[in-house]
Design an enzyme around this catalytic site. Sequence first.
Site, PDB file in Angstrom:
ATOM      1  N   LYS A 185       0.830  -1.204   0.000  1.00  0.00           N
ATOM      2  CA  LYS A 185       0.000   0.000   0.000  1.00  0.00           C
ATOM      3  C   LYS A 185       0.873   1.268   0.000  1.00  0.00           C
ATOM      4  O   LYS A 185       2.096   1.182   0.095  1.00  0.00           O
ATOM      5  CB  LYS A 185      -0.966  -0.032   1.188  1.00  0.00           C
ATOM      6  CG  LYS A 185      -1.841  -1.297   1.208  1.00  0.00           C
ATOM      7  CD  LYS A 185      -2.915  -1.315   0.122  1.00  0.00           C
ATOM      8  CE  LYS A 185      -3.453  -2.682  -0.238  1.00  0.00           C
ATOM      9  NZ  LYS A 185      -4.246  -3.400   0.716  1.00  0.00           N
TER      10      LYS A 185
HETATM   11  C1  LIG Z   1      -5.280  -4.579   1.022  1.00  0.00           C
HETATM   12  C2  LIG Z   1      -6.762  -4.461   1.038  1.00  0.00           C
HETATM   13  C3  LIG Z   1      -7.522  -4.802   2.153  1.00  0.00           C
HETATM   14  C4  LIG Z   1      -6.947  -5.493   3.337  1.00  0.00           C
HETATM   15  O1  LIG Z   1      -5.916  -4.800   3.915  1.00  0.00           O
HETATM   16  P1  LIG Z   1      -5.026  -5.563   5.009  1.00  0.00           P
HETATM   17  O2  LIG Z   1      -4.353  -4.431   5.732  1.00  0.00           O
HETATM   18  O3  LIG Z   1      -4.070  -6.404   4.230  1.00  0.00           O
HETATM   19  O4  LIG Z   1      -5.917  -6.346   5.858  1.00  0.00           O
HETATM   20  C5  LIG Z   1      -8.890  -4.553   2.142  1.00  0.00           C
HETATM   21  N1  LIG Z   1      -9.499  -4.000   1.064  1.00  0.00           N
HETATM   22  C6  LIG Z   1      -8.794  -3.696  -0.038  1.00  0.00           C
HETATM   23  C7  LIG Z   1      -9.523  -3.075  -1.175  1.00  0.00           C
HETATM   24  C8  LIG Z   1      -7.418  -3.923  -0.094  1.00  0.00           C
HETATM   25  O5  LIG Z   1      -6.735  -3.646  -1.203  1.00  0.00           O
END
Ligand SMILES: *Cc1c(COP(=O)(O)O)cnc(C)c1O
Length: 393
Positions: A185
């Site tokens: 991210k």
């Molecule tokens: C990455 C992601 C998540 C989950 O995030 P985590 O921190 O890995 O639990 C949820 N929704 C979307 C759209 C994502 O891309």
Amino acid sequence: MRESYLPFSKPSIGEEEIAEVEETLRSGWITTGPRVQEFERAFAEAVGCRYALAVNSATAGLHLALLALDLKPGDEVITTPMTFASTVNAILLAGGTPVLADIDRTTFNIDPKAIKSVLSPRTKGLVPVHFAGLSCDMDALRTLASEHGLWVLEDAAHAIGTEYKGQKIGSRPSPWVVFSFHPTKNITTGEGGMVCTDDEELAEKIAVLRQNGMSKGAWNRYAATGTPHYDIVMLGLKYNMLDIEAAIGIHQLPKLERFLSRREEIVQRYKEAFSGLEGLILPKLAPYPARHSWHIFTPLVDIDRLDIDRDGFMSALKERNIGSALHYQALHLMSYYQKRFGWHRGLFPNAEYVSDRILSLPLFPEMTAADVEDVIEAVVAVCRQHLQARRTQ
Ligand SMILES: *Cc1c(COP(=O)(O)O)cnc(C)c1O
């Protein structure tokens, strides 16, 4: 051809993050404590919300935010098929029934018109996802929500730094916006998430829910000024963020602007290099003012003009040492949900169109200019090779 493999994503970890983690490890306090508090304060200020509550993932954050909304059996929550599984899983784990609505083909975000077609008397809320870092049409969603008495929980996992009509995502939670700090991210804490709200009562509920339903966090209990007593006031989970993780986040956050502008630069170069390229369909901008945070760059493989499909395209890139990723195979095509809800191909034509063609090309701040040119060269070569093959058939 490139000699070393280029991954599709890589976190940017500097010496500041490393030093802060080391200091945390040496400090005698490694779980939730002063560094989490500092990160929460800084994050709330950066996005412009009143309360930011750190958790150990966005999945956990979505789960807690939905639990705090007290879903009853049969309550329906509408979301998009073009998302990660945790969006739908969180709705299920919180006791709700997920209902999907198709996306629009310009932004790949949930289509407000499609939401209208699946509204029912049992609909309680909407979970829009700002796909790739491009904001959903929040005015349309908020209007729809207020007309039908629904809450809006934004899955902003892709949207750290995203803006909608000049406002940062996170600055107008109604009631929740949830961010992710997974390593792919826009900023990371290793793993982690942040739940943002302006509602004091809901914020307190999250603070309790993330610590086993304890009335008080461990930091308060063990600190010099704390008391050893606590009560269990509701059924909670163990979803707190560690100080070791917050130590990374504290130093990632001030770099966000730099990360975003480097992502933007790379995307501009991609768009320029790929414009007019037969075989690839480029991502479009929104028909409303929105700052894209470019969490991922997701062109569509024009499979109707090539002699390979998207998976073949990804393999061809891999043979040239270029990594890519798949965000996402539409959720209604996953076997678990198909068995449980009877979802099937044919239900959401736009999501299927995108799901069959989409891929994520390498995009991360530390990519060098040479890395970017390597991706371009490989993509252009794959398109040319597989267009020609069809023409000479
Ligand atoms: C990455 C992601 C998540 C989950 O995030 P985590 O921190 O890995 O639990 C949820 N929704 C979307 C759209 C994502 O891309």
